[in-house]
Design a protein around this motif. Structure first.
Motif, PDB file in Angstrom:
ATOM      1  N   GLY A 255      -2.617  -1.628  -5.245  1.00  0.00           N
ATOM      2  CA  GLY A 255      -1.853  -1.698  -4.006  1.00  0.00           C
ATOM      3  C   GLY A 255      -2.722  -2.065  -2.819  1.00  0.00           C
ATOM      4  O   GLY A 255      -2.316  -2.845  -1.959  1.00  0.00           O
ATOM      5  N   GLU A 256      -3.929  -1.526  -2.771  1.00  0.00           N
ATOM      6  CA  GLU A 256      -4.863  -1.861  -1.698  1.00  0.00           C
ATOM      7  C   GLU A 256      -5.258  -3.330  -1.754  1.00  0.00           C
ATOM      8  O   GLU A 256      -5.342  -4.002  -0.724  1.00  0.00           O
ATOM      9  CB  GLU A 256      -6.114  -0.985  -1.802  1.00  0.00           C
ATOM     10  CG  GLU A 256      -5.876   0.467  -1.404  1.00  0.00           C
ATOM     11  CD  GLU A 256      -7.125   1.307  -1.565  1.00  0.00           C
ATOM     12  OE1 GLU A 256      -8.135   0.791  -2.096  1.00  0.00           O
ATOM     13  OE2 GLU A 256      -7.102   2.485  -1.156  1.00  0.00           O
ATOM     14  N   LYS A 257      -5.489  -3.833  -2.957  1.00  0.00           N
ATOM     15  CA  LYS A 257      -5.870  -5.235  -3.107  1.00  0.00           C
ATOM     16  C   LYS A 257      -4.758  -6.151  -2.592  1.00  0.00           C
ATOM     17  O   LYS A 257      -5.019  -7.141  -1.901  1.00  0.00           O
ATOM     18  CB  LYS A 257      -6.165  -5.552  -4.579  1.00  0.00           C
ATOM     19  CG  LYS A 257      -7.473  -4.967  -5.106  1.00  0.00           C
ATOM     20  CD  LYS A 257      -7.654  -5.325  -6.568  1.00  0.00           C
ATOM     21  CE  LYS A 257      -8.945  -4.737  -7.134  1.00  0.00           C
ATOM     22  NZ  LYS A 257      -9.089  -5.046  -8.578  1.00  0.00           N
ATOM     23  N   GLU A 258      -3.514  -5.829  -2.939  1.00  0.00           N
ATOM     24  CA  GLU A 258      -2.393  -6.671  -2.507  1.00  0.00           C
ATOM     25  C   GLU A 258      -2.195  -6.566  -0.999  1.00  0.00           C
ATOM     26  O   GLU A 258      -1.846  -7.553  -0.337  1.00  0.00           O
ATOM     27  CB  GLU A 258      -1.123  -6.274  -3.257  1.00  0.00           C
ATOM     28  CG  GLU A 258      -1.165  -6.645  -4.738  1.00  0.00           C
ATOM     29  CD  GLU A 258       0.199  -6.558  -5.397  1.00  0.00           C
ATOM     30  OE1 GLU A 258       1.147  -6.067  -4.752  1.00  0.00           O
ATOM     31  OE2 GLU A 258       0.312  -6.983  -6.552  1.00  0.00           O
ATOM     32  N   TRP A 259      -2.420  -5.375  -0.431  1.00  0.00           N
ATOM     33  CA  TRP A 259      -2.294  -5.223   1.015  1.00  0.00           C
ATOM     34  C   TRP A 259      -3.372  -6.034   1.737  1.00  0.00           C
ATOM     35  O   TRP A 259      -3.091  -6.699   2.735  1.00  0.00           O
ATOM     36  CB  TRP A 259      -2.403  -3.744   1.401  1.00  0.00           C
ATOM     37  CG  TRP A 259      -2.174  -3.503   2.860  1.00  0.00           C
ATOM     38  CD1 TRP A 259      -0.968  -3.304   3.484  1.00  0.00           C
ATOM     39  CD2 TRP A 259      -3.161  -3.479   3.896  1.00  0.00           C
ATOM     40  NE1 TRP A 259      -1.148  -3.144   4.842  1.00  0.00           N
ATOM     41  CE2 TRP A 259      -2.496  -3.243   5.123  1.00  0.00           C
ATOM     42  CE3 TRP A 259      -4.542  -3.617   3.908  1.00  0.00           C
ATOM     43  CZ2 TRP A 259      -3.155  -3.150   6.338  1.00  0.00           C
ATOM     44  CZ3 TRP A 259      -5.211  -3.525   5.119  1.00  0.00           C
ATOM     45  CH2 TRP A 259      -4.520  -3.291   6.322  1.00  0.00           C
ATOM     46  N   VAL A 260      -4.600  -5.985   1.238  1.00  0.00           N
ATOM     47  CA  VAL A 260      -5.692  -6.759   1.835  1.00  0.00           C
ATOM     48  C   VAL A 260      -5.380  -8.251   1.744  1.00  0.00           C
ATOM     49  O   VAL A 260      -5.614  -9.005   2.698  1.00  0.00           O
ATOM     50  CB  VAL A 260      -7.035  -6.443   1.135  1.00  0.00           C
ATOM     51  CG1 VAL A 260      -8.112  -7.450   1.536  1.00  0.00           C
ATOM     52  CG2 VAL A 260      -7.489  -5.034   1.499  1.00  0.00           C
TER      53      VAL A 260
ATOM     54  N   CYS B  85       0.812  -1.218   0.000  1.00  0.00           N
ATOM     55  CA  CYS B  85       0.000   0.000   0.000  1.00  0.00           C
ATOM     56  C   CYS B  85       0.842   1.264   0.000  1.00  0.00           C
ATOM     57  O   CYS B  85       0.316   2.364  -0.230  1.00  0.00           O
ATOM     58  CB  CYS B  85      -0.928  -0.003   1.208  1.00  0.00           C
ATOM     59  SG  CYS B  85      -0.034  -0.073   2.793  1.00  0.00           S
ATOM     60  N   ALA B  86       2.143   1.159   0.252  1.00  0.00           N
ATOM     61  CA  ALA B  86       3.009   2.334   0.317  1.00  0.00           C
ATOM     62  C   ALA B  86       3.131   2.981  -1.059  1.00  0.00           C
ATOM     63  O   ALA B  86       3.214   2.300  -2.084  1.00  0.00           O
ATOM     64  CB  ALA B  86       4.385   1.937   0.840  1.00  0.00           C
TER      65      ALA B  86
ATOM     66  N   THR C  20      -7.166   1.953   4.623  1.00  0.00           N
ATOM     67  CA  THR C  20      -7.897   1.004   3.781  1.00  0.00           C
ATOM     68  C   THR C  20      -8.791   0.104   4.625  1.00  0.00           C
ATOM     69  O   THR C  20      -9.970  -0.092   4.307  1.00  0.00           O
ATOM     70  CB  THR C  20      -6.913   0.136   2.966  1.00  0.00           C
ATOM     71  OG1 THR C  20      -6.236   0.960   2.015  1.00  0.00           O
ATOM     72  CG2 THR C  20      -7.642  -0.982   2.223  1.00  0.00           C
ATOM     73  N   LEU C  21      -8.240  -0.451   5.712  1.00  0.00           N
ATOM     74  CA  LEU C  21      -9.017  -1.376   6.529  1.00  0.00           C
ATOM     75  C   LEU C  21     -10.152  -0.658   7.260  1.00  0.00           C
ATOM     76  O   LEU C  21     -11.274  -1.188   7.343  1.00  0.00           O
ATOM     77  CB  LEU C  21      -8.115  -2.091   7.534  1.00  0.00           C
ATOM     78  CG  LEU C  21      -8.777  -3.212   8.338  1.00  0.00           C
ATOM     79  CD1 LEU C  21      -9.401  -4.247   7.415  1.00  0.00           C
ATOM     80  CD2 LEU C  21      -7.771  -3.881   9.272  1.00  0.00           C
TER      81      LEU C  21
END
Length: 296
Positions: free
Chosen positions: A216-221, A151-152, A251-252
């Motif tokens: 990036g959000e998808k990969e972090w989740v 997410c960075a 995001t969370l």
């Protein structure tokens, strides 16, 4: 239980046959019934000899704490590295305070600790060493999860943590754990582990910035789901601590509150989430609050 008298009869018959005695089983007992009895006895013995872990007792209730890294050196003019800067001295002090807060509320033996592979997050995680104190004999495992860096902003611009342009120390098991040992000054109090979350190179490299953030959000989740699954496998765990980036915390919180709440993500803030049971599904977490460093 009808099979108990039969089981006793089987044992007695075996004993009497050895002594030359008569068959003591009732005449109406069939071979099928005998096989069923023996199977039930076998399963009962197996249950006692190899009990399955009881997740409902082990991780109830579960707390998930998301900690943002401390103050980064490039934002204070102390470093020209804007991709993977270290912490400032103030950032390290913030990290120690954050861990003092966490350890003041929870037993260290109940913690499972995970961190992004970025230097600022790993240094923040090392703050636990000074918080434990010199007299502590605790052996804590810190698990590096590359996807928690997805997410960075710096990683998003390269497409993925798995991009060829990302240094190996951020995505390679060997180099990441060696980097952890170096940052923790080879402290005997912590052991560094590596968890491959399966993130892959993105197809969004060079695309619109909105696409970078979405991927990036998808990969972090995905990385967080891997963390929670890994946490479930632990024993005695009550608190899962994840050191990550502000974008991940936001995001969370947005995901769990349907966009109704926004967390204040200052350096070393601690966002608290609670699980609804032993099975840790990301969607089942409940957002509680996000405490800023200044409020400790």
């Amino acid at each position: 239980f009808f099979f108990l008298p039969l089981a006793k009869g089987l044992v007695l018959r075996s004993h009497l046959q050895k002594k030359g005695g008569a068959n003591t089983l009732p005449r109406h007992t069939s071979s099928a019934q005998i096989r069923i009895v023996l199977r039930l006895i076998s399963l009962k013995c197996e249950k006692h000899l190899h009990p399955r872990p009881d997740h409902s007792e082990r991780c109830e209730p579960m707390k998930v704490l998301l900690v943002r890294h401390g103050e980064r050196a490039d934002e204070c003019g102390e470093s020209n590295d804007r991709f993977d800067p270290p912490l400032t001295a103030q950032g390290k002090a913030q990290a120690a305070s954050a861990w003092s807060k966490i350890l003041g509320a929870h037993e260290i033996s109940s913690l499972r600790v995970y961190t992004s592979s970025m230097t600022r997050c790993m240094e923040t995680t090392c703050g636990v060493i000074s918080s434990l104190g010199s007299s502590s004999s605790v052996d804590l495992t810190i698990t590096i999860v590359p996807g928690l860096a997805s997410c960075a902003a710096a990683i998003n611009r390269l497409g993925s943590i798995r991009s060829d342009d990302v240094p190996a120390r951020l995505k390679s098991s060997k180099e990441a754990t060696e980097r952890g040992q170096e940052l923790s000054l080879n402290s005997a109090k912590v052991r560094w582990d590596f968890l491959d979350d399966g993130t892959t190179a993105s197809s969004y490299v060079g695309g619109a910035e909105d696409a970078w953030w979405e991927e990036g959000e998808k990969e972090w989740v995905k990385a967080m789901r891997t963390v929670l699954s890994h946490t479930e496998e632990g024993e005695g765990c009550e608190v899962c601590v994840v050191v990550t980036h502000r974008e991940g915390i936001r995001t969370l919180v947005r995901m769990l509150t349907a966009g109704a709440q926004r967390a204040r993500t200052s350096f070393c803030c601690v966002a608290s989430f609670s699980g609804g049971g032993a099975a840790l599904a990301l969607e089942d977490l409940t957002y509680e609050d996000c405490v800023a460093f200044e409020e400790y």
